[in-house]
Design a protein around this motif. Sequence first.
Motif, PDB file in Angstrom:
ATOM      1  N   MET A   1       0.840  -1.160   0.000  1.00  0.00           N
ATOM      2  CA  MET A   1       0.000   0.000   0.000  1.00  0.00           C
ATOM      3  C   MET A   1       0.891   1.230   0.000  1.00  0.00           C
ATOM      4  O   MET A   1       1.925   1.265   0.635  1.00  0.00           O
ATOM      5  CB  MET A   1      -0.915   0.035   1.224  1.00  0.00           C
ATOM      6  N   THR A   2       0.464   2.218  -0.757  1.00  0.00           N
ATOM      7  CA  THR A   2       1.153   3.506  -0.770  1.00  0.00           C
ATOM      8  C   THR A   2       0.130   4.602  -0.470  1.00  0.00           C
ATOM      9  O   THR A   2      -1.072   4.351  -0.441  1.00  0.00           O
ATOM     10  CB  THR A   2       1.804   3.783  -2.137  1.00  0.00           C
ATOM     11  N   TRP A   3       0.636   5.778  -0.254  1.00  0.00           N
ATOM     12  CA  TRP A   3      -0.227   6.931   0.012  1.00  0.00           C
ATOM     13  C   TRP A   3       0.072   7.992  -1.032  1.00  0.00           C
ATOM     14  O   TRP A   3       1.184   8.495  -1.106  1.00  0.00           O
ATOM     15  CB  TRP A   3       0.011   7.476   1.417  1.00  0.00           C
ATOM     16  N   LEU A   4      -0.915   8.322  -1.858  1.00  0.00           N
ATOM     17  CA  LEU A   4      -0.789   9.382  -2.840  1.00  0.00           C
ATOM     18  C   LEU A   4      -1.757  10.490  -2.467  1.00  0.00           C
ATOM     19  O   LEU A   4      -2.955  10.251  -2.311  1.00  0.00           O
ATOM     20  CB  LEU A   4      -1.100   8.869  -4.245  1.00  0.00           C
ATOM     21  N   GLU A   5      -1.253  11.679  -2.321  1.00  0.00           N
ATOM     22  CA  GLU A   5      -2.063  12.832  -1.932  1.00  0.00           C
ATOM     23  C   GLU A   5      -2.880  12.533  -0.668  1.00  0.00           C
ATOM     24  O   GLU A   5      -4.052  12.842  -0.574  1.00  0.00           O
ATOM     25  CB  GLU A   5      -2.958  13.270  -3.078  1.00  0.00           C
TER      26      GLU A   5
ATOM     27  N   PRO B   1      -4.985   6.330   0.510  1.00  0.00           N
ATOM     28  CA  PRO B   1      -4.385   5.010   0.303  1.00  0.00           C
ATOM     29  C   PRO B   1      -4.614   4.494  -1.118  1.00  0.00           C
ATOM     30  O   PRO B   1      -5.688   4.656  -1.686  1.00  0.00           O
ATOM     31  CB  PRO B   1      -5.116   4.127   1.323  1.00  0.00           C
ATOM     32  N   VAL B   2      -3.580   3.885  -1.676  1.00  0.00           N
ATOM     33  CA  VAL B   2      -3.658   3.256  -2.988  1.00  0.00           C
ATOM     34  C   VAL B   2      -2.994   1.889  -2.870  1.00  0.00           C
ATOM     35  O   VAL B   2      -1.874   1.783  -2.389  1.00  0.00           O
ATOM     36  CB  VAL B   2      -2.942   4.091  -4.069  1.00  0.00           C
TER      37      VAL B   2
ATOM     38  N   ILE C   1      -6.458  -0.303  -6.523  1.00  0.00           N
ATOM     39  CA  ILE C   1      -7.613  -0.050  -5.668  1.00  0.00           C
ATOM     40  C   ILE C   1      -7.366   1.280  -4.980  1.00  0.00           C
ATOM     41  O   ILE C   1      -6.369   1.451  -4.285  1.00  0.00           O
ATOM     42  CB  ILE C   1      -7.806  -1.164  -4.627  1.00  0.00           C
ATOM     43  N   ARG C   2      -8.273   2.230  -5.205  1.00  0.00           N
ATOM     44  CA  ARG C   2      -8.156   3.564  -4.616  1.00  0.00           C
ATOM     45  C   ARG C   2      -9.388   3.849  -3.777  1.00  0.00           C
ATOM     46  O   ARG C   2     -10.498   3.528  -4.158  1.00  0.00           O
ATOM     47  CB  ARG C   2      -8.041   4.634  -5.699  1.00  0.00           C
TER      48      ARG C   2
ATOM     49  N   ASP D   1     -11.979   6.534  -2.047  1.00  0.00           N
ATOM     50  CA  ASP D   1     -12.514   7.889  -2.190  1.00  0.00           C
ATOM     51  C   ASP D   1     -13.254   8.236  -0.907  1.00  0.00           C
ATOM     52  O   ASP D   1     -14.367   7.764  -0.679  1.00  0.00           O
ATOM     53  CB  ASP D   1     -13.459   7.956  -3.382  1.00  0.00           C
ATOM     54  N   PRO D   2     -12.638   9.057  -0.029  1.00  0.00           N
ATOM     55  CA  PRO D   2     -13.273   9.369   1.250  1.00  0.00           C
ATOM     56  C   PRO D   2     -14.537  10.217   1.108  1.00  0.00           C
ATOM     57  O   PRO D   2     -15.416  10.165   1.964  1.00  0.00           O
ATOM     58  CB  PRO D   2     -12.195  10.117   2.026  1.00  0.00           C
ATOM     59  N   ALA D   3     -14.660  10.969   0.031  1.00  0.00           N
ATOM     60  CA  ALA D   3     -15.848  11.809  -0.160  1.00  0.00           C
ATOM     61  C   ALA D   3     -17.108  10.956  -0.294  1.00  0.00           C
ATOM     62  O   ALA D   3     -18.159  11.293   0.252  1.00  0.00           O
ATOM     63  CB  ALA D   3     -15.677  12.695  -1.389  1.00  0.00           C
ATOM     64  N   SER D   4     -17.000   9.849  -1.016  1.00  0.00           N
ATOM     65  CA  SER D   4     -18.154   8.964  -1.190  1.00  0.00           C
ATOM     66  C   SER D   4     -18.049   7.696  -0.352  1.00  0.00           C
ATOM     67  O   SER D   4     -18.944   6.851  -0.396  1.00  0.00           O
ATOM     68  CB  SER D   4     -18.305   8.584  -2.660  1.00  0.00           C
ATOM     69  N   ASP D   5     -16.936   7.563   0.407  1.00  0.00           N
ATOM     70  CA  ASP D   5     -16.685   6.391   1.248  1.00  0.00           C
ATOM     71  C   ASP D   5     -16.775   5.092   0.446  1.00  0.00           C
ATOM     72  O   ASP D   5     -17.420   4.141   0.846  1.00  0.00           O
ATOM     73  CB  ASP D   5     -17.636   6.363   2.448  1.00  0.00           C
ATOM     74  N   THR D   6     -16.140   5.105  -0.742  1.00  0.00           N
ATOM     75  CA  THR D   6     -16.121   3.935  -1.609  1.00  0.00           C
ATOM     76  C   THR D   6     -14.703   3.654  -2.088  1.00  0.00           C
ATOM     77  O   THR D   6     -13.834   4.512  -2.032  1.00  0.00           O
ATOM     78  CB  THR D   6     -17.014   4.142  -2.855  1.00  0.00           C
ATOM     79  N   ALA D   7     -14.511   2.448  -2.565  1.00  0.00           N
ATOM     80  CA  ALA D   7     -13.245   2.059  -3.175  1.00  0.00           C
ATOM     81  C   ALA D   7     -13.481   1.834  -4.656  1.00  0.00           C
ATOM     82  O   ALA D   7     -14.518   1.307  -5.063  1.00  0.00           O
ATOM     83  CB  ALA D   7     -12.701   0.791  -2.536  1.00  0.00           C
TER      84      ALA D   7
END
Length: 42
Positions: free
Chosen positions: A1-5, A8-9, A18-19, A21-27
Amino acid sequence: MTWLERRPVVELDDGTLIRYDPASDTAHVSEPSESEPDDDDF
């Protein structure tokens, strides 16, 4: 796992991404493209 901006990615061995999206709470899952060469292909 890495962290971009600060997000988690996860990149699997087959190239699947697999990314989260905290705004929609989805992957979101991105399948690897066939145009990219695989390390196992000789």
